[in-house]
Write an enzyme that holds these catalytic residues in place. Structure first.
Site, short mmCIF file in Angstrom:
data_model
loop_
_atom_site.label_atom_id
_atom_site.label_comp_id
_atom_site.label_asym_id
_atom_site.label_seq_id
_atom_site.Cartn_x
_atom_site.Cartn_y
_atom_site.Cartn_z
N GLU A 27 -12.26 10.56 7.53
CA GLU A 27 -11.88 9.28 8.15
C GLU A 27 -11.18 9.48 9.48
OE1 GLU A 27 -8.45 7.27 7.77
OE2 GLU A 27 -7.60 8.38 6.07
N LYS A 89 -7.74 -0.39 14.52
CA LYS A 89 -7.75 0.11 13.15
C LYS A 89 -8.79 -0.73 12.41
CE LYS A 89 -4.89 0.12 8.99
NZ LYS A 89 -3.57 -0.23 8.44
N VAL A 109 -10.07 4.27 5.13
CA VAL A 109 -10.82 4.77 3.98
C VAL A 109 -11.94 3.79 3.63
CG1 VAL A 109 -10.66 5.25 1.49
CG2 VAL A 109 -8.96 6.21 3.09
N ASP A 141 0.25 -7.77 -0.28
CA ASP A 141 -0.32 -6.67 0.51
C ASP A 141 -0.96 -5.62 -0.40
OD1 ASP A 141 -1.01 -4.74 2.31
OD2 ASP A 141 0.93 -4.65 3.31
N SER A 143 -4.23 -3.00 -0.18
CA SER A 143 -5.18 -2.44 0.79
C SER A 143 -6.63 -2.73 0.39
CB SER A 143 -4.99 -0.93 0.89
OG SER A 143 -6.01 -0.38 1.69
N ALA A 144 -7.44 -3.02 1.40
CA ALA A 144 -8.88 -3.21 1.18
C ALA A 144 -9.53 -1.92 0.67
CB ALA A 144 -9.55 -3.67 2.47
N ASP A 145 -8.83 -0.79 0.80
CA ASP A 145 -9.38 0.47 0.27
C ASP A 145 -9.67 0.36 -1.23
OD1 ASP A 145 -8.92 1.55 2.78
OD2 ASP A 145 -7.28 2.87 2.15
N LYS A 162 1.17 7.79 -1.23
CA LYS A 162 2.60 7.90 -0.90
C LYS A 162 3.38 6.84 -1.64
CE LYS A 162 2.57 9.33 3.87
NZ LYS A 162 1.13 9.31 4.15
N1 PSU Z 1 -2.11 6.59 3.95
C1 PSU Z 1 -1.73 7.74 4.52
N2 PSU Z 1 -2.22 8.07 5.75
C2 PSU Z 1 -3.09 7.27 6.42
C3 PSU Z 1 -3.50 6.04 5.80
C4 PSU Z 1 -2.99 5.74 4.58
O1 PSU Z 1 -0.95 8.48 3.93
O2 PSU Z 1 -3.50 7.60 7.56
C5 PSU Z 1 -4.49 5.17 6.51
C6 PSU Z 1 -5.90 5.37 5.91
O3 PSU Z 1 -6.85 5.25 6.95
C7 PSU Z 1 -6.03 4.20 4.95
C8 PSU Z 1 -5.29 3.14 5.72
O4 PSU Z 1 -7.35 3.83 4.66
O5 PSU Z 1 -4.17 3.81 6.29
C9 PSU Z 1 -4.84 2.00 4.82
O6 PSU Z 1 -4.32 0.98 5.59
P1 PSU Z 1 -3.97 -0.42 4.88
O7 PSU Z 1 -2.81 -0.12 3.99
O8 PSU Z 1 -3.61 -1.32 6.04
O9 PSU Z 1 -5.20 -0.85 4.17
MN MN Z 2 -2.28 -4.12 3.94
#
Ligand code: PSU
Ligand code: MN
Length: 306
Positions: A27, A89, A109, A141, A143-145, A162
């Site tokens: 990624e 992003k 991701v 909140d 994540s879409a992941d 984390k």
């Molecule tokens: N967690 C990490 N390092 C990262 C990310 C998440 O420890 O770089 C990044 C990844 O690209 C992940 C994105 O897909 O943040 C998730 O963002 P969000 O929580 O806004 O969906």
């Molecule tokens: Mn988010």
């Protein structure tokens, strides 16, 4: 091979896929928004090297000038890494707009899974995934992941998540989405900077061949969606739990007091933690990404032999 529109592959990636050789997707939000310059570009290059050293071809995924990319040249990696250029992003919801607008984007991701799947790449390495954030009860909140893991076929190798996230809720969400979480050589979910979380997993497998067989069986059965392969940070690179927890708490408190929200949250917290740990978290982050790249390459090699 049928070429999906909007997608460019480097000749190396295309040939490897055509010949059924192992390819690992990587990624790029981690490059554009997850690490500071110049460690971001150094890490991106080292990760590609780590994949090659295990006999697989790296395909770093991003959006450049509105083209979806699987496989980047060095100058393209630099566009994402060097501060200055406008790099979005990009997650699932952004892809169509970034393409139509001819924009540059680091792919999360979720977006990397989508592009990898268009390219025909099943194995993907990263550091950590997004998840259910702490206080999601109030902020919504998530994540879409996590939904992407529920619907797009890819095995994502990561070091757990984390503790900026709510790990138990993240695991519940993955269960609802039908996403298997398999520990590589461990039966406990790793927590990114540390090897332990106190959360136990249903599946532990001790070698890449067994994981590859489980992936094949799942997809042969017509069960769509991703698999999360969790690989703990090597003991000697891990950070003391109390120290990292203190830094995370302070980063979370600052995010809350500044009213940080939406897609800014994760990059803000990541940068704060690097600051709070005086760079130690960055060193650990780099080590664990390399460790994941090696496992993903071994897994891609095993999968290509089935
Ligand atoms: N967690 C990490 N390092 C990262 C990310 C998440 O420890 O770089 C990044 C990844 O690209 C992940 C994105 O897909 O943040 C998730 O963002 P969000 O929580 O806004 O969906
Ligand atoms: Mn988010």
């Amino acid at each position: 091979m049928n070429r999906p529109p909007y997608l460019d592959m480097t000749p190396e990636v295309r040939q490897a896929l055509e010949e059924g050789r192992p390819v690992v997707a990587l990624e790029s939000t981690i490059i554009s928004h997850g690490m500071p310059y110049p460690q971001n570009i150094e890490t991106a290059l080292e990760v590609e090297q780590a994949v090659r050293s295990r006999g697989a071809v790296p395909a770093t995924v991003a959006i450049l000038g509105g083209r979806l990319k699987a496989g980047l040249h060095r100058e393209e990696l630099e566009i994402l890494a060097v501060p200055g250029a406008k790099i979005l992003k990009c997650s699932r919801r952004d892809l169509g707009f970034a393409v139509a607008g001819g924009l540059h984007g680091g792919t999360t991701v979720a977006a990397t899974m989508i592009i990898a799947s268009l390219a025909g790449i099943r194995i993907f390495a990263t550091g950590g995934i997004g998840g259910v954030h702490r206080f999601a009860q109030e902020t919504f909140d998530i994540s879409a992941d996590l939904r992407e893991l529920g619907r797009t076929d890819a095995a994502v190798v990561c070091a757990g998540a984390k503790s900026i996230l709510d790990l138990p809720l993240t695991m519940e969400y993955l269960e609802t989405e039908g996403v298997p979480v398999v520990g590589f050589g461990v039966n406990e979910l790793p927590a990114f900077f540390t090897r332990q979380s106190g959360i136990f997993l249903d599946w532990r497998l001790d070698n890449p061949e067994d994981i590859a067989k489980a992936l094949k069986a799942k997809w042969d059965l017509g069960l769509k969606g991703g698999v999360l392969v969790v690989n703990p940070i090597p003991e000697e690179d891990s950070l003391p739990k109390e120290r990292i927890d203190r830094c995370i708490e302070s980063a979370l408190a600052e995010a809350r007091s500044k009213g940080i929200k939406g897609k800014e949250t994760t990059p803000f917290l990541l940068a704060k933690i690097v600051e709070e740990t005086g760079g130690d978290s960055l060193k650990a982050n780099i080590k664990l990404v390399l460790n994941n790249a090696r496992l993903a390459a071994d897994l891609a090699c095993a999968y290509s032999r089935l």
